[in-house]
Motif scaffolding. Structure first.
Motif, PDB file in Angstrom:
ATOM      1  N   GLU A  94      -8.719  -1.748  12.357  1.00  0.00           N
ATOM      2  CA  GLU A  94      -7.466  -0.851  12.941  1.00  0.00           C
ATOM      3  C   GLU A  94      -6.482  -0.128  11.904  1.00  0.00           C
ATOM      4  N   LEU A  95      -6.964  -0.510  10.635  1.00  0.00           N
ATOM      5  CA  LEU A  95      -6.094  -0.299   9.663  1.00  0.00           C
ATOM      6  C   LEU A  95      -5.374   1.249   9.527  1.00  0.00           C
ATOM      7  N   ASP A  96      -6.369   2.062   9.752  1.00  0.00           N
ATOM      8  CA  ASP A  96      -5.678   3.604   9.465  1.00  0.00           C
ATOM      9  C   ASP A  96      -4.769   3.968  10.520  1.00  0.00           C
ATOM     10  N   GLY A  97      -4.771   3.629  11.842  1.00  0.00           N
ATOM     11  CA  GLY A  97      -3.703   3.902  12.679  1.00  0.00           C
ATOM     12  C   GLY A  97      -2.528   3.433  12.441  1.00  0.00           C
ATOM     13  N   ALA A  98      -2.579   1.995  12.001  1.00  0.00           N
ATOM     14  CA  ALA A  98      -1.403   1.238  11.719  1.00  0.00           C
ATOM     15  C   ALA A  98      -0.891   1.874  10.568  1.00  0.00           C
ATOM     16  N   VAL A 143     -11.961   0.527   0.300  1.00  0.00           N
ATOM     17  CA  VAL A 143     -11.570  -0.004  -0.832  1.00  0.00           C
ATOM     18  C   VAL A 143     -10.405  -0.986  -0.376  1.00  0.00           C
ATOM     19  N   LEU A 144      -9.468  -0.381   0.232  1.00  0.00           N
ATOM     20  CA  LEU A 144      -8.424  -1.211   0.856  1.00  0.00           C
ATOM     21  C   LEU A 144      -8.676  -2.314   1.578  1.00  0.00           C
ATOM     22  N   GLN A 145      -9.774  -2.191   2.675  1.00  0.00           N
ATOM     23  CA  GLN A 145     -10.058  -3.281   3.540  1.00  0.00           C
ATOM     24  C   GLN A 145     -10.587  -4.281   2.427  1.00  0.00           C
ATOM     25  N   ALA A 146     -11.473  -4.127   1.340  1.00  0.00           N
ATOM     26  CA  ALA A 146     -11.894  -5.229   0.657  1.00  0.00           C
ATOM     27  C   ALA A 146     -10.553  -5.688   0.080  1.00  0.00           C
ATOM     28  N   GLN A 147      -9.665  -4.984  -0.596  1.00  0.00           N
ATOM     29  CA  GLN A 147      -8.521  -5.666  -1.539  1.00  0.00           C
ATOM     30  C   GLN A 147      -7.800  -6.516  -0.597  1.00  0.00           C
ATOM     31  N   LEU A 148      -7.646  -6.131   0.815  1.00  0.00           N
ATOM     32  CA  LEU A 148      -6.846  -7.075   1.778  1.00  0.00           C
ATOM     33  C   LEU A 148      -7.489  -8.322   1.949  1.00  0.00           C
ATOM     34  N   ARG A 149      -9.039  -8.190   2.181  1.00  0.00           N
ATOM     35  CA  ARG A 149      -9.579  -9.488   2.304  1.00  0.00           C
ATOM     36  C   ARG A 149      -9.296 -10.444   1.252  1.00  0.00           C
ATOM     37  N   ASP A 150      -9.378  -9.848   0.047  1.00  0.00           N
ATOM     38  CA  ASP A 150      -9.164 -10.821  -1.043  1.00  0.00           C
ATOM     39  C   ASP A 150      -7.783 -11.203  -1.269  1.00  0.00           C
ATOM     40  N   THR A 151      -6.893 -10.473  -0.829  1.00  0.00           N
ATOM     41  CA  THR A 151      -5.240 -11.080  -1.130  1.00  0.00           C
ATOM     42  C   THR A 151      -4.730 -11.955   0.179  1.00  0.00           C
ATOM     43  N   ILE A 152      -4.877 -11.163   1.243  1.00  0.00           N
ATOM     44  CA  ILE A 152      -4.216 -12.050   2.308  1.00  0.00           C
ATOM     45  C   ILE A 152      -5.186 -12.103   3.651  1.00  0.00           C
ATOM     46  N   GLY A 153      -6.535 -12.015   3.384  1.00  0.00           N
ATOM     47  CA  GLY A 153      -7.508 -12.818   4.269  1.00  0.00           C
ATOM     48  C   GLY A 153      -7.870 -11.813   5.188  1.00  0.00           C
ATOM     49  N   GLU A 154      -8.562 -12.053   6.198  1.00  0.00           N
ATOM     50  CA  GLU A 154      -9.379 -11.217   7.235  1.00  0.00           C
ATOM     51  C   GLU A 154      -8.512 -10.824   8.352  1.00  0.00           C
ATOM     52  N   GLY A 155      -7.332 -11.045   8.445  1.00  0.00           N
ATOM     53  CA  GLY A 155      -6.508 -10.506   9.572  1.00  0.00           C
ATOM     54  C   GLY A 155      -6.568 -11.708  10.608  1.00  0.00           C
ATOM     55  N   PRO A 156      -5.857 -11.467  11.570  1.00  0.00           N
ATOM     56  CA  PRO A 156      -4.932 -10.305  12.311  1.00  0.00           C
ATOM     57  C   PRO A 156      -3.886  -9.917  11.313  1.00  0.00           C
ATOM     58  N   VAL A 160       1.021  -1.409  -0.048  1.00  0.00           N
ATOM     59  CA  VAL A 160      -0.053  -0.111  -0.018  1.00  0.00           C
ATOM     60  C   VAL A 160       0.830   1.283   0.099  1.00  0.00           C
ATOM     61  N   THR A 161       0.843   2.184  -0.977  1.00  0.00           N
ATOM     62  CA  THR A 161       1.595   3.467  -0.914  1.00  0.00           C
ATOM     63  C   THR A 161       0.665   4.335  -0.351  1.00  0.00           C
ATOM     64  N   ALA A 162       1.205   5.316   0.291  1.00  0.00           N
ATOM     65  CA  ALA A 162       0.823   6.367   0.859  1.00  0.00           C
ATOM     66  C   ALA A 162      -0.435   7.290  -0.083  1.00  0.00           C
ATOM     67  N   ALA A 163       0.070   7.094  -1.352  1.00  0.00           N
ATOM     68  CA  ALA A 163      -0.597   8.030  -2.198  1.00  0.00           C
ATOM     69  C   ALA A 163      -2.093   7.087  -2.584  1.00  0.00           C
ATOM     70  N   GLU A 164      -1.989   5.869  -2.849  1.00  0.00           N
ATOM     71  CA  GLU A 164      -3.032   4.835  -3.092  1.00  0.00           C
ATOM     72  C   GLU A 164      -4.024   4.858  -1.908  1.00  0.00           C
ATOM     73  N   TYR A 165      -3.302   5.020  -0.769  1.00  0.00           N
ATOM     74  CA  TYR A 165      -4.134   5.167   0.471  1.00  0.00           C
ATOM     75  C   TYR A 165      -5.116   6.047   0.757  1.00  0.00           C
ATOM     76  N   ARG A 166      -4.438   7.478   0.256  1.00  0.00           N
ATOM     77  CA  ARG A 166      -5.134   8.636   0.359  1.00  0.00           C
ATOM     78  C   ARG A 166      -6.248   8.747  -0.647  1.00  0.00           C
ATOM     79  N   SER A 167      -5.956   8.143  -1.907  1.00  0.00           N
ATOM     80  CA  SER A 167      -6.956   8.556  -2.938  1.00  0.00           C
ATOM     81  C   SER A 167      -8.043   7.277  -2.953  1.00  0.00           C
ATOM     82  N   GLY A 168      -7.493   5.902  -2.663  1.00  0.00           N
ATOM     83  CA  GLY A 168      -8.569   5.038  -2.711  1.00  0.00           C
ATOM     84  C   GLY A 168      -9.558   4.952  -1.360  1.00  0.00           C
ATOM     85  N   GLY A 169      -8.858   5.301  -0.254  1.00  0.00           N
ATOM     86  CA  GLY A 169      -9.949   5.230   0.949  1.00  0.00           C
ATOM     87  C   GLY A 169      -9.839   4.003   1.517  1.00  0.00           C
ATOM     88  N   THR A 170     -10.205   3.840   3.024  1.00  0.00           N
ATOM     89  CA  THR A 170     -10.047   2.772   3.663  1.00  0.00           C
ATOM     90  C   THR A 170     -10.708   1.484   3.446  1.00  0.00           C
TER      91      THR A 170
END
Ligand SMILES: Nc1ncnc2c1ncn2[C@@H]1O[C@H](COP(=O)(O)OP(=O)(O)O)[C@@H](O)[C@H]1O
Ligand SMILES: [Mg+2]
Length: 367
Positions: A203-207, A168-181, A156-166
């Motif tokens: 808790e993605l934003d803070g991290a 979109v990113l959460q959904a993308q992570l679920r698809d690629t590396i699962g639910e967490g932790p 995740v780049t800082a620019a992608e994070y700023r433009s895509g929003g949390t």
């Protein structure tokens, strides 16, 4: 009489300045004084280089730790491309340089590039290997290309994070590396700075904000239920892996405190308590990782044993690992019979070997 003059670069601009002081103290104390004369070059936290008075070397040999960098305008070190390192109007008569520097501006290819330009042999990985190893994303992509198993990740780049929003990113992570932790970390950093373990993508934003304090690119990884194996690798063309050790953190993970502040933050166990077959596999994987990343000289390869799936995964490679006598790298070498002073001599021999091989390429060097 010492026959080789070794320049030791220490300190530096990274967060690991302090660790470098400790590593450099150990190197000065333990280098074979019958073979090596030393010149110490201290790098301040803001990146200026100064030749240190010989009294610092003497004091370190007598047991005083190197505590900082002595500054003095007349001792400022300049770089002369093609002509070595210079103080005032005098070129330092160095045969080889050991950058005892950890992290950015030391372990990441920048200092290595400078030493290439001034035409001096130096200990450890070259420009490409150092730079690759520093970037946790690119080194893992390289290992994957060589068919080596790595800790899964999503970039995740800082620019992608700023433009895509949390979301979109959460959904993308679920698809690629699962639910967490998950573990969230800066791509280029060390010493566990900016790393957070989070229970879920809530808790993605803070991290991510913590990671983006150190780099404009972060990795999100599934939290592996891992035992952490470290392997010391030494050599150029035919690298050798020593008996692996295990780091057993007493904290939630091997965080900055466990590494440097809490003296009981981790137990170092050598050999790692695994069946011989697993240790052999870890050694083989470490050598593969070392070669694939175009590293030479030495490196510490950090591997996770994933307890859930009983498999080894590459986590990272450190091209200038902690180098005090009690650091993992020298301890693993000592376990197999290579004492610290001999290890230092071997590293310098490897630096000369690599330099000599490259100098012999008359097409490149035009000699
Ligand atoms: N994906 C992961 N799963 C489990 N633990 C992790 C993961 N990533 C990092 N850690 C923990 O965080 C520590 C530091 O992470 P690492 O990627 O090695 O960064 P650094 O370069 O700062 O050492 C590791 O030693 C381990 O304890
Ligand atoms: Mg690490």
């Amino acid at each position: 009489m010492a026959t080789t003059t070794l320049g030791i670069l220490y300190g530096g601009r990274s967060g690991e300045h302090e660790v470098s002081l400790q590593s450099a103290t150990s190197v000065v104390r333990n280098v074979d004084a019958t073979r090596f004369a030393l010149k110490l070059i201290g790098i301040t936290r803001d990146g200026r280089w100064f030749l240190q008075p010989d009294s610092v070397i003497k004091a370190a040999r007598n047991g005083a730790p190197i505590e900082g960098v002595v500054e003095g305008a007349r001792q400022a070190v300049q770089c002369s491309p093609g002509g070595g390192l210079v103080v005032g109007s005098k070129t330092l008569a160095l045969d080889c340089v050991f950058p005892v520097l950890h992290g950015s501006f030391g372990e990441d290819g920048t200092v290595q590039g400078l030493l290439e330009l001034v035409d001096l042999p130096y200990v450890g990985a070259g420009v490409l290997g150092s730079a690759l190893a520093m970037d946790k994303e690119i080194v893992k992509r390289t290992w994957q290309a060589f068919g080596l198993p790595v800790v899964p990740f999503s970039r995740v780049t800082a620019a992608e994070y700023r433009s895509g929003g949390t979301e979109v990113l959460q959904a993308q992570l679920r698809d690629t590396i699962g639910e967490g932790p998950y573990f969230v970390k800066p791509a280029c950093a060390g010493s566990s700075v900016g790393i957070t373990r989070i229970a879920s993508s809530e808790e993605l934003d803070g991290a991510l904000q913590a990671a983006f304090r150190y780099d404009i690119k972060a990795l999100v990884e599934p939290a592996i239920p891992a035992r952490e194996i470290e392997v010391a690798v030494l050599g150029n063309r035919e690298p050798h892996a020593f008996t692996p050790g295990e780091v057993v953190p007493t904290h939630a993970f091997y965080d900055y405190e466990a590494k440097y502040i809490d003296p009981n933050g981790a137990h170092l166990v050598i050999p790692a308590e695994f069946p011989k077959e697993t240790l052999d596999n870890a050694r083989e994987l470490a050598v593969g990782a070392f070669r694939a990343a175009d590293v030479c000289g030495f490196a510490r390869v950090d591997i996770f044993f994933d307890k859930a799936n009983e498999r080894l995964l590459l986590n990272e490679i450190n091209t200038i690992p902690g180098f005090t006598r009690i650091s993992m790298f020298p301890r693993m070498c000592r376990h197999d019979g290579l004492e610290y002073p001999q290890l230092l001599s071997r590293l310098i021999d490897l630096a000369f070997e690599r330099f000599g091989e490259r100098q012999a390429l008359d097409g490149v060097w035009g000699r």
